[in-house]
Each structure stands twice: as C-alpha cells, then as structure tokens.
Design a protein around this motif. Structure first.
Motif, mmCIF file in Angstrom:
data_model
loop_
_atom_site.group_PDB
_atom_site.id
_atom_site.type_symbol
_atom_site.label_atom_id
_atom_site.label_comp_id
_atom_site.label_asym_id
_atom_site.label_seq_id
_atom_site.Cartn_x
_atom_site.Cartn_y
_atom_site.Cartn_z
ATOM 1 N N LYS A 344 0.860 -1.182 0.000
ATOM 2 C CA LYS A 344 0.000 0.000 0.000
ATOM 3 C C LYS A 344 0.904 1.242 0.000
ATOM 4 O O LYS A 344 1.953 1.257 0.639
ATOM 5 N N PHE A 345 0.464 2.269 -0.697
ATOM 6 C CA PHE A 345 1.251 3.494 -0.810
ATOM 7 C C PHE A 345 0.758 4.526 0.201
ATOM 8 O O PHE A 345 -0.431 4.578 0.544
ATOM 9 N N GLY A 346 1.690 5.385 0.643
ATOM 10 C CA GLY A 346 1.326 6.509 1.473
ATOM 11 C C GLY A 346 1.070 6.134 2.918
ATOM 12 O O GLY A 346 1.230 4.982 3.332
ATOM 13 N N PRO A 347 0.643 7.119 3.740
ATOM 14 C CA PRO A 347 0.441 6.872 5.179
ATOM 15 C C PRO A 347 -0.800 6.031 5.425
ATOM 16 O O PRO A 347 -1.739 6.003 4.618
ATOM 17 N N GLU A 348 -0.798 5.367 6.567
ATOM 18 C CA GLU A 348 -1.952 4.566 6.969
ATOM 19 C C GLU A 348 -3.132 5.489 7.286
ATOM 20 O O GLU A 348 -2.963 6.550 7.892
ATOM 21 N N PRO A 349 -4.348 5.117 6.914
ATOM 22 C CA PRO A 349 -5.515 5.927 7.252
ATOM 23 C C PRO A 349 -5.812 5.805 8.739
ATOM 24 O O PRO A 349 -5.389 4.845 9.394
ATOM 25 N N PRO A 350 -6.473 6.779 9.326
ATOM 26 C CA PRO A 350 -6.802 6.684 10.760
ATOM 27 C C PRO A 350 -7.710 5.489 11.011
ATOM 28 O O PRO A 350 -8.520 5.108 10.156
ATOM 29 N N PRO A 351 -7.564 4.854 12.194
ATOM 30 C CA PRO A 351 -8.407 3.676 12.490
ATOM 31 C C PRO A 351 -9.873 4.089 12.586
ATOM 32 O O PRO A 351 -10.197 5.213 12.976
ATOM 33 N N PRO A 352 -10.783 3.206 12.248
ATOM 34 C CA PRO A 352 -12.205 3.542 12.324
ATOM 35 C C PRO A 352 -12.650 3.721 13.779
ATOM 36 O O PRO A 352 -12.089 3.127 14.704
ATOM 37 N N ASP A 353 -13.652 4.515 13.990
ATOM 38 C CA ASP A 353 -14.198 4.752 15.330
ATOM 39 C C ASP A 353 -15.004 3.528 15.755
ATOM 40 O O ASP A 353 -16.006 3.197 15.109
ATOM 41 N N PRO A 354 -14.581 2.840 16.831
ATOM 42 C CA PRO A 354 -15.331 1.634 17.225
ATOM 43 C C PRO A 354 -16.728 1.945 17.728
ATOM 44 O O PRO A 354 -17.604 1.065 17.723
ATOM 45 N N ASN A 355 -16.932 3.212 18.162
ATOM 46 C CA ASN A 355 -18.250 3.582 18.680
ATOM 47 C C ASN A 355 -19.195 4.106 17.595
ATOM 48 O O ASN A 355 -20.355 4.408 17.887
ATOM 49 N N ALA A 356 -18.685 4.249 16.390
ATOM 50 C CA ALA A 356 -19.538 4.755 15.311
ATOM 51 C C ALA A 356 -20.576 3.706 14.954
ATOM 52 O O ALA A 356 -20.286 2.493 14.940
ATOM 53 N N PRO A 357 -21.799 4.157 14.675
ATOM 54 C CA PRO A 357 -22.837 3.171 14.311
ATOM 55 C C PRO A 357 -22.518 2.516 12.981
ATOM 56 O O PRO A 357 -22.026 3.160 12.053
ATOM 57 N N LYS A 358 -22.765 1.268 12.918
ATOM 58 C CA LYS A 358 -22.508 0.542 11.679
ATOM 59 C C LYS A 358 -23.624 0.833 10.677
ATOM 60 O O LYS A 358 -24.803 0.847 11.034
ATOM 61 N N PRO A 359 -23.261 1.067 9.420
ATOM 62 C CA PRO A 359 -24.297 1.338 8.417
ATOM 63 C C PRO A 359 -25.125 0.085 8.157
ATOM 64 O O PRO A 359 -24.651 -1.048 8.260
ATOM 65 N N ALA A 360 -26.370 0.321 7.839
ATOM 66 C CA ALA A 360 -27.259 -0.804 7.528
ATOM 67 C C ALA A 360 -26.811 -1.474 6.238
ATOM 68 O O ALA A 360 -26.361 -0.812 5.298
ATOM 69 N N PRO A 361 -26.865 -2.784 6.204
ATOM 70 C CA PRO A 361 -26.452 -3.485 4.982
ATOM 71 C C PRO A 361 -27.355 -3.107 3.807
ATOM 72 O O PRO A 361 -28.568 -2.974 3.946
ATOM 73 N N LYS A 362 -26.721 -2.898 2.669
ATOM 74 C CA LYS A 362 -27.482 -2.546 1.484
ATOM 75 C C LYS A 362 -28.181 -3.777 0.926
ATOM 76 O O LYS A 362 -27.594 -4.861 0.885
ATOM 77 N N PRO A 363 -29.398 -3.622 0.467
ATOM 78 C CA PRO A 363 -30.087 -4.768 -0.141
ATOM 79 C C PRO A 363 -29.426 -5.127 -1.460
ATOM 80 O O PRO A 363 -28.905 -4.281 -2.188
ATOM 81 N N ALA A 364 -29.432 -6.399 -1.732
ATOM 82 C CA ALA A 364 -28.831 -6.872 -2.978
ATOM 83 C C ALA A 364 -29.639 -6.350 -4.165
ATOM 84 O O ALA A 364 -30.859 -6.490 -4.233
ATOM 85 N N GLY A 365 -28.936 -5.730 -5.098
ATOM 86 C CA GLY A 365 -29.590 -5.201 -6.286
ATOM 87 C C GLY A 365 -29.781 -6.280 -7.331
ATOM 88 O O GLY A 365 -29.322 -7.423 -7.183
ATOM 89 N N PRO A 366 -30.471 -5.956 -8.410
ATOM 90 C CA PRO A 366 -30.666 -6.923 -9.501
ATOM 91 C C PRO A 366 -29.345 -7.241 -10.183
ATOM 92 O O PRO A 366 -28.428 -6.422 -10.233
ATOM 93 N N LYS A 367 -29.224 -8.398 -10.706
ATOM 94 C CA LYS A 367 -28.020 -8.802 -11.407
ATOM 95 C C LYS A 367 -27.898 -8.000 -12.699
ATOM 96 O O LYS A 367 -28.882 -7.727 -13.376
ATOM 97 N N PRO A 368 -26.671 -7.593 -13.030
ATOM 98 C CA PRO A 368 -26.507 -6.794 -14.244
ATOM 99 C C PRO A 368 -26.763 -7.626 -15.506
ATOM 100 O O PRO A 368 -26.525 -8.838 -15.540
ATOM 101 N N ASN A 369 -27.250 -6.958 -16.524
ATOM 102 C CA ASN A 369 -27.468 -7.611 -17.827
ATOM 103 C C ASN A 369 -26.161 -7.607 -18.592
ATOM 104 O O ASN A 369 -25.749 -6.583 -19.155
ATOM 105 N N VAL A 370 -25.481 -8.728 -18.603
ATOM 106 C CA VAL A 370 -24.166 -8.817 -19.247
ATOM 107 C C VAL A 370 -24.222 -9.625 -20.544
ATOM 108 O O VAL A 370 -23.241 -9.668 -21.294
ATOM 109 N N LEU A 371 -25.337 -10.265 -20.808
ATOM 110 C CA LEU A 371 -25.477 -11.056 -22.022
ATOM 111 C C LEU A 371 -26.452 -10.363 -22.969
ATOM 112 O O LEU A 371 -27.324 -9.636 -22.565
ATOM 113 N N ASP A 372 -26.260 -10.601 -24.264
ATOM 114 C CA ASP A 372 -27.230 -10.083 -25.238
ATOM 115 C C ASP A 372 -27.490 -11.120 -26.312
ATOM 116 O O ASP A 372 -26.931 -12.210 -26.304
#
Length: 372
Positions: A344-372
């Motif tokens: 990894k390049f550059g300085p380490e990012p600050p550690p995450p706040d352990p007391n920060a609320p965790k974001p709600a999991p995102k719902p799974a979206g539709p599968k992309p249309n990759v075939l035609d």
C-alpha cells in the motif's frame, strides 16, 4: 440664419423707401423752382414798360409747358407716394418671396447632400464590386479545378472493374439479460480489428508477488518516514523498469490512491485478425475450445475501429455455443485491473471509530445484464 435674413430684408426696404423719398424731394424742389421762375417772369413783364408780343407769346408757351410739367410731376409724385396699405402689401410680398427663396435654398442644400451621399455610396459599391470580382474569379478558378478533379475521378471510376458483391452478414438483435448463476467472465479486447484475449489473473498474481518482494527488499529506499509509508512514485518507477507482458499485452503499474494497479496496452499486430477468427482450423478456435461454456461467458470490449471484427467473432462464438455480451468504449479507453496484496502506498488511514454506528447493509440489487 432666418433672423439675419429678416434684418437684411428690413434694411433693403429702408433703402427702397429712402430712394423713393429722395426722388419725391427732388421733384418737389424742381416744381418750386419752376413756379418761382414763372413768378419772376410775370413780375418782370408787369414792371416793364414795353411789351413784346413775341416775348409774351413765348412766356405764355413757357407757362403752359410749366403747367404740363407740374401736372406730370404731381402724377409721378402720386405714383411714387403709395399709401400705407400698398406699402404693407409690398412688404408682405417681399417677405413671402424671401421665405420662398429660403425654402428653395434649403431644398437645394438637401439635394446636394443627397447627391454627395449617393456619390459616396456609388464609390463604396464600386470598391465592393472590385473585391467581389476578385472573389468570383478565385471561386471560378477553384470550381474549374474541382470540375477537372471530378472528371478525372469519373474517368478512373469508369476504368475500375466492378467489385464482387459481398455476402450479407446476419446480425442478431441484442437481448440483454443476466448471466446464469455460477458462471464467470472471460474478457476480450477488440481494437485495430483484432481480438486480444485478456488473461489478467496470472498477471495480477505475478505483479503482486513482484511488488511484495520489491517492498520487502527496499524498505529503506521507499520508506523515509514510517508515518508517510511507501513512496509511490519511486516504487512504481522501479517496478516498471522491467515491464510485464504476455502474448498479447504489455503491463505497467501505476498508483491509484494507496493501491497499485496494472494498465494493459495491446501489442501491435499481436491479436487475432479476422481471417484467423473465421478460419475453421485457426488458433483462435483452438483457444476457445479450451474454455468450458458451462463455466464461462465471453465479454467483448469493442473499440470504435473494430465493429467488423466483433461481428465476425460473435458469429464464431454463437456457432460454438458460447454465451456472450459486448460493451462499446471510446478510442482512448484502456483496460486496467487491481494488483492486490500487502503493498500500500502513502500513510496509513486513521483507524475507524469503534463507537460509530454501523451502516445498515445494502439490499442486494438486480443482477446486471451482461449477455445479449
């Protein structure tokens, strides 16, 4: 201007009246002199003791002539002594004539100005006509040259044999849909009307291994301050001194934030040409036969200059029973991928706040249309 003319007209009328009254005065003086002369003659006759009949007859004639002159002078005096009404009418007539002359003068000035403007316009039009003449001559020369060139091309076209009509190409309409579950993508880049297989997993593994080894051996070179981390510019420069490559691409590393990435550049004339794609015994068909159609589908990344190669390639893959889709890109597009690993390049990012609320999991979206 009008005020000055009014003053001049009044001065002209004063001069006229002075002249008229001077003439009248002279006539009056003449009349007085004549009368005095006649009275003197009568006195001399009366005082004379001898009367000459001839002299008397002459005096009578002179008296008659003097009387006639008197009547004439009185008539002329009457003619030259107009009443106030006639004088006012004369002044009005003169003023009317002055106004009329002033109007005529203004009209003549306006006509003169119009004539000057018309002359300027005519000179300007003549100048533009000369310029347009040069342009017309230039355009005429260019037109003649173009006509000669067209005649040459028509003659060449007449001498050119007719080309055989190519067979019609069948292109299926796209039917966008998601890929089946558990199936993976195998990508191809189509550029220069050639097909380049993108085999990026071995390249990523090799680049990851080299990057970790380089970082381990060059800790002192690339890390001057532990808080600042690895110097990305020096690390990438040393890594690209020995560029990576495979049969179809040259790969170079670059930094994207803190992560190393690989940029793929197609080798010139290293891809599969159209005749190799369409040939039943070509290397391209042998390469495709090593891919399990139940585990992989093909994704074709098509540059603007390679639609013909894409159409021919899709005919082959459809004939061989492979699922496929395509993505058009612009002429400046380049294929890149992550290297991954510990570097990894550059300085380490600050550690995450352990007391920060965790974001709600995102719902799974539709599968992309990759075939035609």
């Amino acid at each position: 201007m009008a005020k000055r003319r009014g003053v001049e007209e009044e001065e002209g009328l004063d001069s006229l009246l002075d002249t008229m009254f001077n003439v009248v005065g002279i006539l009056i003086i003449v009349l007085v002199v004549v009368q005095l002369g006649m009275q003197e003659s009568v006195k001399q006759i009366a005082n004379s003791m001898q009367i000459d009949p001839l002299a008397l007859e002459k005096l009578i004639k002179d008296l008659e002539e003097a009387q006639k002159d008197k009547l004439k002078v009185e008539k002329e005096l009457k003619d030259l002594n107009p009443d106030e009404q006639d004088l006012e009418m004369l002044i009005q007539r003169l003023q009317s004539e002055s106004v009329a002359k002033e109007a005529i003068l203004k009209s003549q000035q306006g006509e003169l100005q119009k004539a000057i403007i018309a002359q300027k316009d005519a000179l300007e039009m003549a100048k533009k006509a000369d310029e347009n003449k040069e342009k017309r001559e230039k355009l005429s020369s260019e037109l003649n040259s173009a006509l000669e060139e067209i005649a040459k091309l028509e003659a060449t076209l007449d001498d050119t044999p007719e080309r055989a009509q190519l067979a019609a190409k069948v292109v299926t309409l796209p039917d966008p849909r998601p890929a089946p579950d558990g199936i993976k993508e195998a990508a191809f880049l189509l550029t220069g009307n050639q097909v380049y297989p993108i085999v990026d997993e071995p390249a990523r593994a090799s680049a990851r291994k080299r990057a970790e080894y380089q970082a381990e051996r060059g800790v002192r070179k690339y890390i001057k301050d532990p808080k600042e981390g690895i110097d990305a510019e020096k690390f990438v420069e040393d890594f690209n001194e020995r560029p990576m490559s495979d049969d179809w691409f040259r790969m170079e590393m670059y930094a994207a934030g803190r992560d190393p990435r690989l940029r793929f550049t197609p080798k010139e004339d290293a891809g599969f040409k159209i005749d190799e794609v369409t040939s039943p015994r070509s290397r391209f068909r042998r390469l495709l036969s090593t891919v399990d159609p139940s585990k992989f589908y093909f994704k074709f990344i098509v540059m603007p200059d390679s639609y013909e190669a894409y159409v021919e390639t899709r005919h082959v893959t459809d004939e061989m029973g492979y699922l496929a889709g395509w993505t058009p890109v612009d002429a400046n597009w380049q294929y890149t991928t992550w290297v991954g690993g510990k570097v990894k390049f550059g300085p380490e990012p600050p550690p995450p706040d352990p007391n920060a609320p965790k974001p709600a999991p995102k719902p799974a979206g539709p599968k992309p249309n990759v075939l035609d």
